[in-house]
Design a protein around this motif. Structure first.
Motif, PDB file in Angstrom:
ATOM      1  N   ALA A  24       0.845  -1.186   0.000  1.00  0.00           N
ATOM      2  CA  ALA A  24       0.000   0.000   0.000  1.00  0.00           C
ATOM      3  C   ALA A  24       0.888   1.247   0.000  1.00  0.00           C
ATOM      4  O   ALA A  24       2.100   1.171   0.195  1.00  0.00           O
ATOM      5  CB  ALA A  24      -0.909  -0.008   1.221  1.00  0.00           C
ATOM      6  N   CYS A  81       1.117   5.254   1.568  1.00  0.00           N
ATOM      7  CA  CYS A  81       0.600   6.106   2.639  1.00  0.00           C
ATOM      8  C   CYS A  81       0.931   7.566   2.388  1.00  0.00           C
ATOM      9  O   CYS A  81       2.004   7.886   1.869  1.00  0.00           O
ATOM     10  CB  CYS A  81       1.219   5.696   3.971  1.00  0.00           C
ATOM     11  SG  CYS A  81       0.934   3.971   4.380  1.00  0.00           S
ATOM     12  N   THR A 101      -8.051   3.543   3.791  1.00  0.00           N
ATOM     13  CA  THR A 101      -8.432   4.120   5.084  1.00  0.00           C
ATOM     14  C   THR A 101      -8.007   5.582   5.153  1.00  0.00           C
ATOM     15  O   THR A 101      -7.081   5.999   4.460  1.00  0.00           O
ATOM     16  CB  THR A 101      -7.808   3.322   6.258  1.00  0.00           C
ATOM     17  OG1 THR A 101      -8.388   3.731   7.484  1.00  0.00           O
ATOM     18  CG2 THR A 101      -6.320   3.493   6.318  1.00  0.00           C
ATOM     19  N   VAL A 153      -4.235   5.770   3.604  1.00  0.00           N
ATOM     20  CA  VAL A 153      -3.574   4.591   3.048  1.00  0.00           C
ATOM     21  C   VAL A 153      -4.289   4.267   1.737  1.00  0.00           C
ATOM     22  O   VAL A 153      -5.513   4.117   1.714  1.00  0.00           O
ATOM     23  CB  VAL A 153      -3.632   3.389   4.012  1.00  0.00           C
ATOM     24  CG1 VAL A 153      -2.934   2.188   3.394  1.00  0.00           C
ATOM     25  CG2 VAL A 153      -3.010   3.742   5.362  1.00  0.00           C
ATOM     26  N   GLU A 162       5.739   4.011   0.656  1.00  0.00           N
ATOM     27  CA  GLU A 162       5.154   2.680   0.561  1.00  0.00           C
ATOM     28  C   GLU A 162       5.278   2.028   1.922  1.00  0.00           C
ATOM     29  O   GLU A 162       6.302   2.168   2.594  1.00  0.00           O
ATOM     30  CB  GLU A 162       5.868   1.848  -0.497  1.00  0.00           C
ATOM     31  CG  GLU A 162       5.501   2.251  -1.895  1.00  0.00           C
ATOM     32  CD  GLU A 162       6.004   1.262  -2.941  1.00  0.00           C
ATOM     33  OE1 GLU A 162       6.691   0.297  -2.576  1.00  0.00           O
ATOM     34  OE2 GLU A 162       5.689   1.487  -4.115  1.00  0.00           O
ATOM     35  N   ASP A 163       4.241   1.327   2.315  1.00  0.00           N
ATOM     36  CA  ASP A 163       4.288   0.711   3.637  1.00  0.00           C
ATOM     37  C   ASP A 163       5.080  -0.598   3.609  1.00  0.00           C
ATOM     38  O   ASP A 163       5.220  -1.225   2.577  1.00  0.00           O
ATOM     39  CB  ASP A 163       2.889   0.477   4.189  1.00  0.00           C
ATOM     40  CG  ASP A 163       2.157  -0.634   3.456  1.00  0.00           C
ATOM     41  OD1 ASP A 163       2.522  -0.951   2.310  1.00  0.00           O
ATOM     42  OD2 ASP A 163       1.214  -1.188   4.030  1.00  0.00           O
ATOM     43  N   PHE A 173       0.965  -3.318   6.657  1.00  0.00           N
ATOM     44  CA  PHE A 173      -0.352  -2.706   6.758  1.00  0.00           C
ATOM     45  C   PHE A 173      -1.296  -3.766   7.278  1.00  0.00           C
ATOM     46  O   PHE A 173      -1.579  -4.751   6.594  1.00  0.00           O
ATOM     47  CB  PHE A 173      -0.831  -2.161   5.396  1.00  0.00           C
ATOM     48  CG  PHE A 173      -2.230  -1.612   5.435  1.00  0.00           C
ATOM     49  CD1 PHE A 173      -2.547  -0.530   6.220  1.00  0.00           C
ATOM     50  CD2 PHE A 173      -3.234  -2.188   4.672  1.00  0.00           C
ATOM     51  CE1 PHE A 173      -3.837  -0.015   6.262  1.00  0.00           C
ATOM     52  CE2 PHE A 173      -4.533  -1.680   4.697  1.00  0.00           C
ATOM     53  CZ  PHE A 173      -4.826  -0.602   5.486  1.00  0.00           C
ATOM     54  N   GLN A 174      -1.759  -3.590   8.502  1.00  0.00           N
ATOM     55  CA  GLN A 174      -2.635  -4.580   9.120  1.00  0.00           C
ATOM     56  C   GLN A 174      -3.910  -3.907   9.572  1.00  0.00           C
ATOM     57  O   GLN A 174      -3.892  -2.752   9.985  1.00  0.00           O
ATOM     58  CB  GLN A 174      -1.962  -5.213  10.343  1.00  0.00           C
ATOM     59  CG  GLN A 174      -0.724  -6.011  10.010  1.00  0.00           C
ATOM     60  CD  GLN A 174      -0.018  -6.533  11.260  1.00  0.00           C
ATOM     61  OE1 GLN A 174       0.207  -5.766  12.185  1.00  0.00           O
ATOM     62  NE2 GLN A 174       0.282  -7.814  11.265  1.00  0.00           N
ATOM     63  N   THR A 175      -4.990  -4.613   9.512  1.00  0.00           N
ATOM     64  CA  THR A 175      -6.255  -4.156  10.071  1.00  0.00           C
ATOM     65  C   THR A 175      -6.803  -5.274  10.924  1.00  0.00           C
ATOM     66  O   THR A 175      -6.436  -6.442  10.774  1.00  0.00           O
ATOM     67  CB  THR A 175      -7.262  -3.790   8.961  1.00  0.00           C
ATOM     68  OG1 THR A 175      -7.512  -4.946   8.170  1.00  0.00           O
ATOM     69  CG2 THR A 175      -6.732  -2.667   8.092  1.00  0.00           C
TER      70      THR A 175
END
Length: 93
Positions: A2, A4, A37, A53, A86-87, A90-92
């Motif tokens: 992703a 950011c 997000t 993001v 760039e990440d 990336f966690q949700t």
């Protein structure tokens, strides 16, 4: 991976105009295409931070280009700090 974006205003962020701009475009009714997000927060006084993001840098750039005219129209001040990266993770939950 992703992509950011981080925008910060140290002071004098016009939250009222920001809300008016978003109400007109309905961009906070749902996330723009490609945006995974968005977090908008107040700091001390009138400071503000916006973190987004995106699926890709292209999605972020397209959104920015499509809405640049609104920033001028609503007299939004430029951020005092801009970062994009760039990440790595990336966690949700």
């Amino acid at each position: 991976m992703a992509f950011c974006t981080l925008l910060e205003w140290n002071n004098a962020f016009p939250f009222d105009r920001y809300q008016q701009m978003n109400d007109r475009t309905e961009s906070h009714a749902g996330l723009p295409e490609g945006c995974l997000t968005r977090v908008v927060g107040r700091g001390d006084g009138d400071a503000a931070t916006i973190i987004e993001v995106w699926r890709s840098s292209g999605d972020a750039q397209r959104f920015s280009e499509q809405n640049a005219h609104l920033l001028a129209e609503f007299g939004m001040p430029p951020p005092t700090r801009v970062a994009a990266f760039e990440d790595s993770v990336f966690q949700t939950g």
